[in-house]
Design a protein around this motif. Sequence first.
Motif, PDB file in Angstrom:
ATOM      1  N   TYR A 350       0.787  -1.242   0.000  1.00  0.00           N
ATOM      2  CA  TYR A 350       0.000   0.000   0.000  1.00  0.00           C
ATOM      3  C   TYR A 350       0.816   1.286   0.000  1.00  0.00           C
ATOM      4  CZ  TYR A 350      -3.548  -3.376   1.096  1.00  0.00           C
ATOM      5  OH  TYR A 350      -4.345  -4.474   1.061  1.00  0.00           O
ATOM      6  N   THR A 351       2.095   1.213  -0.333  1.00  0.00           N
ATOM      7  CA  THR A 351       2.882   2.444  -0.307  1.00  0.00           C
ATOM      8  C   THR A 351       2.399   3.449  -1.350  1.00  0.00           C
ATOM      9  OG1 THR A 351       4.497   1.263  -1.615  1.00  0.00           O
ATOM     10  CG2 THR A 351       5.041   1.627   0.699  1.00  0.00           C
ATOM     11  N   GLN A 353      -0.805   3.854  -2.171  1.00  0.00           N
ATOM     12  CA  GLN A 353      -2.165   4.328  -1.882  1.00  0.00           C
ATOM     13  C   GLN A 353      -2.241   5.105  -0.576  1.00  0.00           C
ATOM     14  OE1 GLN A 353      -4.584   0.803  -1.840  1.00  0.00           O
ATOM     15  NE2 GLN A 353      -3.816   0.132  -3.818  1.00  0.00           N
ATOM     16  N   ARG A 354      -1.142   5.090   0.168  1.00  0.00           N
ATOM     17  CA  ARG A 354      -1.138   5.746   1.469  1.00  0.00           C
ATOM     18  C   ARG A 354      -0.687   7.195   1.323  1.00  0.00           C
ATOM     19  NH1 ARG A 354      -0.650   3.303   6.519  1.00  0.00           N
ATOM     20  NH2 ARG A 354      -0.136   1.347   5.503  1.00  0.00           N
ATOM     21  N   CYS A 355      -1.296   8.077   2.114  1.00  0.00           N
ATOM     22  CA  CYS A 355      -0.872   9.476   2.120  1.00  0.00           C
ATOM     23  C   CYS A 355       0.334   9.607   3.053  1.00  0.00           C
ATOM     24  CB  CYS A 355      -2.008  10.362   2.617  1.00  0.00           C
ATOM     25  SG  CYS A 355      -1.508  12.065   2.884  1.00  0.00           S
ATOM     26  N   SER A 356       1.396  10.218   2.556  1.00  0.00           N
ATOM     27  CA  SER A 356       2.608  10.326   3.380  1.00  0.00           C
ATOM     28  C   SER A 356       2.453  11.400   4.453  1.00  0.00           C
ATOM     29  CB  SER A 356       3.822  10.626   2.496  1.00  0.00           C
ATOM     30  OG  SER A 356       3.654  11.857   1.833  1.00  0.00           O
ATOM     31  N   ALA A 357       1.416  12.241   4.318  1.00  0.00           N
ATOM     32  CA  ALA A 357       1.211  13.297   5.320  1.00  0.00           C
ATOM     33  C   ALA A 357       0.325  12.827   6.470  1.00  0.00           C
ATOM     34  CB  ALA A 357       0.590  14.526   4.652  1.00  0.00           C
ATOM     35  N   CYS A 358      -0.821  12.177   6.151  1.00  0.00           N
ATOM     36  CA  CYS A 358      -1.762  11.804   7.213  1.00  0.00           C
ATOM     37  C   CYS A 358      -1.941  10.301   7.365  1.00  0.00           C
ATOM     38  CB  CYS A 358      -3.121  12.472   6.983  1.00  0.00           C
ATOM     39  SG  CYS A 358      -4.086  11.704   5.665  1.00  0.00           S
ATOM     40  N   THR A 359      -1.238   9.501   6.561  1.00  0.00           N
ATOM     41  CA  THR A 359      -1.231   8.023   6.592  1.00  0.00           C
ATOM     42  C   THR A 359      -2.569   7.375   6.246  1.00  0.00           C
ATOM     43  OG1 THR A 359      -1.789   7.685   8.945  1.00  0.00           O
ATOM     44  CG2 THR A 359       0.550   8.062   8.420  1.00  0.00           C
ATOM     45  N   ASN A 386       5.543  10.480  -3.150  1.00  0.00           N
ATOM     46  CA  ASN A 386       4.696  10.107  -2.023  1.00  0.00           C
ATOM     47  C   ASN A 386       4.966   8.656  -1.603  1.00  0.00           C
ATOM     48  OD1 ASN A 386       2.261  10.494  -0.242  1.00  0.00           O
ATOM     49  ND2 ASN A 386       1.537   8.802  -1.528  1.00  0.00           N
ATOM     50  N   ALA A 387       5.064   7.779  -2.597  1.00  0.00           N
ATOM     51  CA  ALA A 387       5.323   6.359  -2.309  1.00  0.00           C
ATOM     52  C   ALA A 387       6.701   6.191  -1.671  1.00  0.00           C
ATOM     53  CB  ALA A 387       5.229   5.544  -3.595  1.00  0.00           C
ATOM     54  N   ALA A 388       7.682   6.925  -2.184  1.00  0.00           N
ATOM     55  CA  ALA A 388       9.044   6.828  -1.642  1.00  0.00           C
ATOM     56  C   ALA A 388       9.071   7.299  -0.190  1.00  0.00           C
ATOM     57  CB  ALA A 388      10.003   7.652  -2.496  1.00  0.00           C
ATOM     58  N   LYS A 389       8.278   8.346   0.109  1.00  0.00           N
ATOM     59  CA  LYS A 389       8.209   8.845   1.492  1.00  0.00           C
ATOM     60  C   LYS A 389       7.597   7.792   2.402  1.00  0.00           C
ATOM     61  CE  LYS A 389       8.285  13.823   0.920  1.00  0.00           C
ATOM     62  NZ  LYS A 389       7.506  15.070   0.884  1.00  0.00           N
ATOM     63  N   ASN A 390       6.574   7.103   1.877  1.00  0.00           N
ATOM     64  CA  ASN A 390       5.958   6.035   2.672  1.00  0.00           C
ATOM     65  C   ASN A 390       6.958   4.934   2.974  1.00  0.00           C
ATOM     66  OD1 ASN A 390       3.339   7.025   2.997  1.00  0.00           O
ATOM     67  ND2 ASN A 390       2.767   6.360   0.937  1.00  0.00           N
ATOM     68  N   ILE A 391       7.780   4.627   1.972  1.00  0.00           N
ATOM     69  CA  ILE A 391       8.784   3.580   2.158  1.00  0.00           C
ATOM     70  C   ILE A 391       9.773   3.994   3.246  1.00  0.00           C
ATOM     71  CG2 ILE A 391      10.746   2.470   1.018  1.00  0.00           C
ATOM     72  CD1 ILE A 391       8.945   2.541  -1.566  1.00  0.00           C
ATOM     73  N   LYS A 392      10.152   5.266   3.202  1.00  0.00           N
ATOM     74  CA  LYS A 392      11.064   5.780   4.226  1.00  0.00           C
ATOM     75  C   LYS A 392      10.400   5.737   5.608  1.00  0.00           C
ATOM     76  CE  LYS A 392      13.420  10.087   5.359  1.00  0.00           C
ATOM     77  NZ  LYS A 392      13.766  11.424   4.827  1.00  0.00           N
TER      78      LYS A 392
END
Length: 434
Positions: A350-351, A353-359, A386-392
């Motif tokens: 789900y990286t 589809q997830r919002c990196s700001a509010c999850t 956004n996806a890369a931020k989620n991964i981080k």
Amino acid sequence: MLAGRRYRLELDFGQVLIAEKVAGICRSVWNTALEQRREYRRRGAYIGYAQQCAQLAEAKADFPWLAEAPAQVLQQILKDLDQACRRHGTWKIRWKSRARWKPSFRFPTPAHTPVEKLGRKWGRVFLPKFGWAKFRLSRPLGGRVKSATVCFDGRHWFVSFLIDDGLPGAAEHLLPGTEAGVDRGVVTAATTSEGEFFDRAHVTEHTVSTHTPPGEGEPGGAFLSAKEAERYLRLQRRLVRTQRGSKRRKKVVAALGALMGRLRTRRADFNTQTAHRLTRDHATVVVEDLQVTNMTASAKGTLERPGKNVAQKSGLNQAILNKGWYGLERALISKARYTGSVIVKVNPAYTSQRCSACTAVDPKSRESQAVFRCTTCGHVEHADVNAAKNIKNRKAAGLVVSGRGDLQAPAGSVKRQAPRSIARGTHCAPRAAA
Ligand SMILES: [Zn+2]
């Protein structure tokens, strides 16, 4: 530290014939030895390396063609088989079929394969049964040779040296605390959480509009040109129409091999350069764990990679990118030894589809291939960033997986696998360990 160096061989006509013959002998020794091991196992018995080696020496009396391959090369094949069987089990090891196998054989003793520099551009290596073979000295050897592997990569014969470059590994990164998540993509090959885009055209600007939707961009993230991709599909169709064992089929297979060889070279080059920049600039690089991706890919379907034409063409893209991703991972691990970076793998579910700001997770937030617009908080960002931020963020949340997929502490676990990856890299794989 151990590193790989690959050079293109300039074999003369006779040497090419020898190379093909040796490769064929290696393949049949592998297959015969594997069958023998299985036969023993069926009877509840076991045969090991030493025994097989002795039998190989005896077999040379009955099958003189075996002696046409260098003895140490054949012993190395038996050793590789032994290791493979020990690691994965006799029944998991595959035959080397003529169609699937990339010819490759290793000379394990450097004393038998001396290397000489002939000038600025040329070097030569002595290979038993071959004599001296010239190669393009495209970069200095830069170390002591530990072994030499000869392989065929679609179009050319290459020699890969495993060398000890004598350089110390870095214990700590020069920029402690720097961290980047990396997302792989169809249009841009790799995107970081810091907003960098890596693909063959080296897009570095954060411009959404220049990105074309999948299926319409250059297939393979520009690793194949549009014309080459067209040719690939045409050759594939032609292959289906040919008959097994026919001359025509051979020709089509050779053409496909050449095309794929070109792609592999470009991909390896890209991987090395990208890995160099990522490890130079970041003390920690967080990547998706591929095995997890593979498992969840079918379940997530096209939601994970939305777009209108996710059919045939992006199927090709995906296949190419999937293959290349292992290469980048390997290149990262190899480069990290020199910079002291730590490579961390996380579960990628789900990286995208997830919002990196509010999850918040919502497939609808992925507005298009390039744009992510959160349906909960309205956060807008380039979808890959956004996806890369989620991964981080997943690393920060402690969701780290090791290569085998079990949970582990985030610190440095993947890095320690480096020697094994390098050892694997000495085979015919695209040069990531350079
Ligand atoms: Zn949000």
